[in-house]
Write an enzyme that holds these catalytic residues in place. Structure first.
Site, PDB file in Angstrom:
ATOM      1  N   SER A 163       0.853  -1.186   0.000  1.00 49.03           N
ATOM      2  CA  SER A 163       0.000   0.000   0.000  1.00 49.03           C
ATOM      3  C   SER A 163       0.889   1.236   0.000  1.00 49.03           C
ATOM      4  O   SER A 163       1.830   1.326   0.789  1.00 49.03           O
ATOM      5  CB  SER A 163      -0.883   0.031   1.250  1.00 49.03           C
ATOM      6  OG  SER A 163      -1.704  -1.102   1.302  1.00 49.03           O
TER       7      SER A 163
ATOM      8  N   GLU B  13      -0.551  -5.210  15.341  1.00 51.66           N
ATOM      9  CA  GLU B  13      -1.535  -4.772  14.354  1.00 51.66           C
ATOM     10  C   GLU B  13      -2.892  -5.425  14.615  1.00 51.66           C
ATOM     11  O   GLU B  13      -3.935  -4.807  14.468  1.00 51.66           O
ATOM     12  CB  GLU B  13      -1.062  -5.120  12.944  1.00 51.66           C
ATOM     13  CG  GLU B  13      -2.104  -4.773  11.878  1.00 51.66           C
ATOM     14  CD  GLU B  13      -1.577  -4.897  10.471  1.00 51.66           C
ATOM     15  OE1 GLU B  13      -0.396  -5.231  10.298  1.00 51.66           O
ATOM     16  OE2 GLU B  13      -2.367  -4.653   9.538  1.00 51.66           O
TER      17      GLU B  13
END
Lengths: 384, 342
Positions: A160, A245
């Site tokens: 990304s 995460e």
């Protein structure tokens, strides 16, 4: 058990609310490109200058050194105030920084952490490869040690915002002869290094089609001093970040989704009538979603409670796997509430775009299937 | 803020778990013959009364232990894990309703000398200002002196003889006794509506906690079996088809347990948000009990479909608790009409 906040917590909450009211960006976040980068970094700088960028970061790295409860309060107020989803900052703040804090050298910490926190730089991730997605441990991107440098050759994918990032957290194979999890290193890679090329990969939603990239490395030279943790210990270094995460970093999104469901309830009441809703299929499904998103908040609180005692472990996959699928069901029901006219809504519609985006939630950061393997093997103790 | 049990709360859990392991092991529910075998747990009430469990959350001035909804919910998770007769719910809720104005009745309930059955609507209930009419199921009422009626908007304590035409019925949950009965302008000893305080929310919370225990026990049974049962030369738990089913069961149980904890703290504060959080907990927890009960049988394979393992008991009990005070359809209808809590 208690949900009590101390007087000091309440003062913190009031300060957060006041600062957010005065400072939250009024302009719309650009969906892509340099405008998006400028927006996200600018917002990070503003939060940093206001003292809100690193609520639970240690003081020595420029944070406020407060508890995860404070972080949770900040996220709650941020979600209530409608703060932007500054995705470009995610890898730096929630991935690279905690990893460098945990395993980095003093030089790595003092160089990178202040830049991440103050919004000077953006980071991207270089984990997945064309032939190694779920089987991350089998990654092949090769790094040979030549003198005091690593020479990298290979490719990464699903990166990304590689085209907008300054740095990359890169997993490379430094020992091809070792068992697969034992020959990997976690490296800080400067995205301006010669030999790096990008190929844009367009995603299924607009605007912001250019989200992913494939990254090619040809004789890319990275100083050996950029390895975080020990050479060949990168798998363990990476796992500590993934736990983060899957646990605490998702808190803001978890909290934000409660408001999405309430908007859907309001929309359904307007369109179908409040009393008809009680026995209607849509009302029944919405009630289920409302109960589940309420439970997600409770799960978030339990994760924060556990994190006060020990770093998040495999059990955070329970919340992660549940929430990623719940997001899909929540976004999906918008189309049923809107009804037949939802087929005339374009990709950039405020209900359609986030709906389509949720298809990636059960894939990124470990697919739902990988999460279930983790739950089965590491939480329930089932055999591999 | 802390959503984990304190040391004292964990001690209560351990005490109740230890008591139930010794006095109410799941094996007691394995029938050696089929048919209605009734409630095997009536003998537990006096022992539970001795431990203070029946009046755990009743205020001390009302004769209880004066603990909070948090401790009550934790014990109800244990009741669900052991599939304790749901008659216990009648005792707990009845003691709360009686404690304020009828100390003698409350004392008899908490001492385990007066049993309390449950009543749940079979259809619509007419209830104006504390006068109730309608058709009901009575659960564990055969030897009860009192009945707690739970509808979607009220909770009420009756003398059992207010209920007319009591007639026995069989149930797929063969470890309980079931009757039909009716109220014609029945007048309760004590009652409160969903709008008056947390009595009604407490009923939903404790049903949710019990359901969480059922979901956890069904999960534990499936995981234990998947670790030892071998096919194709491997434990079946090593196959993703089974592993992922177990993971889904674990997720459902965790969702339920977290929301039950959260709601129990909200209730212990007597908060206005009690109804909302108790309903949310009931919806996710009963969902978990139903799903885990069904998945547990599938993980066991053919043996899961037999009376030789416990898997089927969780499904049957999950269906029973789903209907107490209104099933998931009714609860979701209530919940979607409730004001948002942000």
């Amino acid at each position: 058990m208690n949900l009590d906040y101390t007087a000091e917590d309440e003062i913190f909450r009031a300060e957060a609310r006041e600062w957010l009211d005065a400072n939250i960006p009024r302009e719309v976040r650009p969906p892509d490109g340099p405008g998006m980068r400028e927006f996200d970094l600018g917002w990070q700088r503003k939060q940093f200058e206001g003292g809100w960028a690193g609520v639970s970061w240690p003081v020595e790295y420029g944070g406020r050194g407060l508890s995860l409860t404070h972080q949770l309060i900040w996220y709650e107020e941020y979600a209530k105030a409608g703060g932007p989803n500054a995705e470009l900052l995610f890898v730096g703040c929630n991935h690279a920084a905690p990893t460098i804090m945990a395993r980095g050298t003093d030089e790595q910490k003092s160089y990178h952490l202040p830049k991440i926190l103050s919004g000077e730089v953006a980071w991207c991730q270089g984990f997945s490869e064309p032939n190694n997605g779920s089987d991350l441990g089998g990654l092949k991107c090769r790094a040979e040690i030549v003198g005091d440098e690593l020479v990298v050759n290979g490719s990464k994918i699903w990166t990304s915002s590689a085209h907008l990032a300054d740095w990359q957290e890169l997993l490379v194979r430094t020992d091809p002869a070792a068992p697969k999890h034992k020959g990997i290193s976690w490296v800080i890679c400067d995205m301006q290094t010669p030999g790096i090329e990008l190929r844009p990969i367009l995603i299924m939603t607009a605007p912001g089609h250019h989200h992913f990239n494939q990254v090619f490395y040809t004789d890319v030279r990275i100083p050996l001093s950029n390895v975080v943790g020990e050479v060949n210990d990168g798998w363990n270094v990476a796992m500590s970040t993934l736990g983060f995460e899957r646990g605490t970093a998702g808190m803001l999104e978890n909290i934000r989704y409660g408001a999405v469901v309430e908007r859907l309830v309001d929309m359904a009441r307007q369109r179908l009538g409040a009393s008809a809703l009680e026995n209607d299929d849509i009302g029944q499904r919405l009630a289920q979603l409302r109960a589940e998103v309420t439970a997600v908040r409770a799960m978030t609180y339990r994760i924060a409670s556990r994190a006060a005692i020990a770093p998040p472990g495999s059990e955070v996959s329970l919340a992660r796997a549940f929430f990623s699928q719940l997001q899909q069901r929540i976004r999906r029901i918008a189309l049923d509430i809107i009804g037949p006219d939802s087929i005339e809504l374009p990709e950039d519609d405020p209900w359609i775009r986030p709906y389509l985006r949720t298809y990636s939630n059960t894939i990124a950061a470990g697919t739902s299937e990988i999460q279930r393997n983790i739950i089965g093997e590491r939480v329930l103790g089932l055999p591999r | 803020m802390n959503l984990l049990p304190t040391e004292e709360q964990q001690q209560i859990v351990d005490m109740v778990r230890g008591f139930l392991a010794a006095s109410a092991p799941l094996e007691r529910l394995r029938p050696d013959k089929f048919g209605q075998i009734g409630n095997p747990d009536a003998a537990l009430w006096p022992k539970m009364a001795e431990l203070g469990i029946l009046g755990l959350g009743v205020p001390e001035e009302g004769g209880g232990l004066g603990l909070s909804a948090v401790e009550e919910a934790l014990t109800y998770i244990e009741f669900g894990r052991a599939l304790v007769s749901v008659g216990v719910l009648g005792a707990t809720l009845g003691a709360h309703l009686a404690a304020r104005t009828m100390p003698d009745i409350a004392a008899a309930i908490m001492a385990g000398t007066s049993a309390v059955g449950l009543a749940t609507p079979r259809g619509t209930v007419a209830g104006d200002d504390g006068i109730f009419s309608g058709e009901f199921h009575l659960i564990e009422a055969n030897e009860a002196d009192f009945i707690v009626l739970l509808t979607s908007d009220a909770i009420a304590l009756f003398r059992r003889d207010e209920f007319m035409g009591q007639s026995e019925r069989l149930s797929m949950d063969s470890h309980m006794r079931l009757m039909r009965a009716a109220l014609e302008s029945g007048k309760p000893l004590s009652w409160s509506s969903v709008k008056d305080g947390i009595d009604h929310a407490r009923a939903n919370l404790l049903i949710a906690a019990y359901a969480t225990g059922v979901a956890e026990a069904a999960l534990a049974g499936a995981v234990d079996y998947a670790k030892v049962r071998e096919q194709f030369g491997k434990p079946i738990g090593s196959f993703q088809a089974i592993k992922h089913k177990c993971a889904d069961m674990a997720i459902a149980a965790e969702v339920a347990s977290c929301q039950v904890s959260f709601a129990s703290v909200i209730l212990s504060k007597n908060s206005d948000e009690s109804r909302f959080h108790a309903l949310a907990s009931r919806i996710v927890a009963v969902d978990a009990a139903l799903k885990n009960g069904a998945t547990g049988i599938q993980v066991h394979g053919a043996i899961g479909f037999t009376a030789e393992v416990e898997a089927h008991l969780f499904v049957k009990r999950a269906h029973l608790i789903d209907f107490i005070g209104g099933d998931q359809r009714v609860q979701k209808g209530q919940f979607i009409g409730a004001d948002a809590v942000i």
